[in-house]
Design a protein around this motif. Sequence first.
Motif, short mmCIF file in Angstrom:
data_model
loop_
_atom_site.label_atom_id
_atom_site.label_comp_id
_atom_site.label_asym_id
_atom_site.label_seq_id
_atom_site.Cartn_x
_atom_site.Cartn_y
_atom_site.Cartn_z
N ALA A 172 -5.86 -2.02 -41.67
CA ALA A 172 -5.41 -0.81 -40.97
C ALA A 172 -5.31 -1.14 -39.49
CB ALA A 172 -6.40 0.35 -41.18
N CYS A 173 -4.23 -0.71 -38.87
CA CYS A 173 -4.02 -1.05 -37.46
C CYS A 173 -3.34 0.09 -36.73
CB CYS A 173 -3.18 -2.32 -37.32
SG CYS A 173 -1.47 -2.14 -37.87
N THR A 174 -3.49 0.07 -35.42
CA THR A 174 -2.65 0.91 -34.58
C THR A 174 -1.26 0.31 -34.62
OG1 THR A 174 -4.45 1.56 -33.11
CG2 THR A 174 -2.22 1.66 -32.21
N TYR A 175 -0.29 1.10 -35.07
CA TYR A 175 1.08 0.58 -35.18
C TYR A 175 1.85 0.80 -33.88
CZ TYR A 175 5.15 -1.01 -37.78
OH TYR A 175 6.22 -1.74 -38.23
N PHE A 176 1.73 2.00 -33.34
CA PHE A 176 2.29 2.31 -32.02
C PHE A 176 1.19 2.95 -31.19
CE2 PHE A 176 6.34 2.70 -34.57
CZ PHE A 176 6.90 1.54 -34.10
N ARG A 177 0.92 2.37 -30.02
CA ARG A 177 -0.18 2.82 -29.17
C ARG A 177 0.37 3.69 -28.05
NH1 ARG A 177 -3.02 -1.81 -25.99
NH2 ARG A 177 -1.43 -1.30 -24.47
N GLY A 178 0.12 5.00 -28.15
CA GLY A 178 0.54 5.92 -27.10
C GLY A 178 -0.60 6.22 -26.16
N THR A 179 -0.33 7.03 -25.15
CA THR A 179 -1.37 7.36 -24.18
C THR A 179 -2.32 8.43 -24.69
OG1 THR A 179 0.14 8.97 -23.16
CG2 THR A 179 0.09 6.75 -22.22
N GLY A 180 -1.85 9.29 -25.59
CA GLY A 180 -2.70 10.32 -26.15
C GLY A 180 -3.02 10.11 -27.62
N LEU A 199 -8.95 3.00 -47.19
CA LEU A 199 -9.64 4.12 -46.57
C LEU A 199 -10.77 3.65 -45.67
CD1 LEU A 199 -10.21 7.15 -46.27
CD2 LEU A 199 -11.54 7.04 -48.40
N ALA A 200 -11.51 2.63 -46.10
CA ALA A 200 -12.60 2.10 -45.27
C ALA A 200 -12.07 1.52 -43.97
CB ALA A 200 -13.37 1.03 -46.05
N CYS A 201 -10.94 0.81 -44.05
CA CYS A 201 -10.35 0.23 -42.83
C CYS A 201 -9.83 1.32 -41.91
CB CYS A 201 -9.22 -0.73 -43.21
SG CYS A 201 -9.75 -2.22 -44.06
N VAL A 202 -9.17 2.33 -42.47
CA VAL A 202 -8.64 3.43 -41.66
C VAL A 202 -9.78 4.17 -40.97
CG1 VAL A 202 -7.47 5.66 -41.76
CG2 VAL A 202 -6.52 3.71 -42.99
N THR A 203 -10.87 4.41 -41.70
CA THR A 203 -12.00 5.12 -41.11
C THR A 203 -12.59 4.36 -39.93
OG1 THR A 203 -12.52 6.14 -43.26
CG2 THR A 203 -14.28 6.08 -41.61
N ALA A 204 -12.74 3.04 -40.08
CA ALA A 204 -13.26 2.23 -38.98
C ALA A 204 -12.30 2.22 -37.79
CB ALA A 204 -13.51 0.80 -39.47
N LEU A 205 -11.01 2.10 -38.07
CA LEU A 205 -10.02 2.11 -37.00
C LEU A 205 -10.02 3.43 -36.26
CD1 LEU A 205 -7.54 0.93 -35.51
CD2 LEU A 205 -6.13 1.86 -37.37
N CYS A 206 -10.10 4.54 -36.99
CA CYS A 206 -10.08 5.86 -36.35
C CYS A 206 -11.28 6.05 -35.42
CB CYS A 206 -10.03 6.95 -37.41
SG CYS A 206 -8.43 7.08 -38.24
N ALA A 207 -12.42 5.52 -35.80
CA ALA A 207 -13.59 5.60 -34.92
C ALA A 207 -13.33 4.83 -33.63
CB ALA A 207 -14.82 5.06 -35.64
N ASP A 208 -12.68 3.68 -33.75
CA ASP A 208 -12.30 2.90 -32.57
C ASP A 208 -11.35 3.68 -31.66
OD1 ASP A 208 -13.68 0.55 -32.50
OD2 ASP A 208 -11.99 -0.73 -33.00
#
Length: 258
Positions: A172-180, A199-208
Amino acid sequence: MIEISPPDARALTHWFPSGAPGPAAIGEHVLATGIGRWWADRPAQPRTVAVSCAGHVVLRGTPEDLRPGFLAPLAGNRIEAPARFLPALGSAFGRLTPWERMVWTLQAPPQRATVPHTVTVRHLEPADTDALHALGPDAAWLSASWGGPLGLAACGHAWAAVDRTGHILAVACTYFRGTGYEDVAVYTVPDRRRHHLGLACVTALCADIAARGRTPSWNCSLHNRASRLLAWHAGFRLVREYVHYAVGSPVRQTRLSI
């Protein structure tokens, strides 16, 4: 259209709203990372501007004076544009296919994702580049917005489920990084789907993402049921729908002159 230098960040909001979920993050991502291209109908005081990255284009401005040939550099992409551009797009390309899209934002706690003891969920690192390559062509889209596997592995915006042999099972990754908002993408190898690794990867990414002071967002096709279910289980909720257009090859100039 002609390729132009990246615009000043202060001028960007004139063309693309900042701090919004969905396609707006593409311009912010390209401006921040340098991965992507900027286009305009003319080099000074343009009336139409586009930004492209990873096969996606956001097109803004006024189409009244656009000749069909001007849009030819945008061929083969998926273009998000106001409805006023549809006649120009229809005249410029031999195929114009609408895709209904959904934009979600993180609004609820995720469902718990338990992974096997033999799997580790962790940040991707540059040393994982070969493992990303090994995912094959079906996963190549995942790293496109970071310039390829090395860029994704080194960006600091990706989490992976990795087995004891170093093979990547899900990313799971940030695909497009915006300011908000940071738009989330995920890929799981076919034989490990339904095992909650994505789901585990998305959950960890979202916390980041939240720790960076931004909100996770999700963008998927209306007809992609698997993506919608994963988004819901991860705590995302629908905020709006829109349409972008997959365009084919440019119409030949001889045909345009008839």
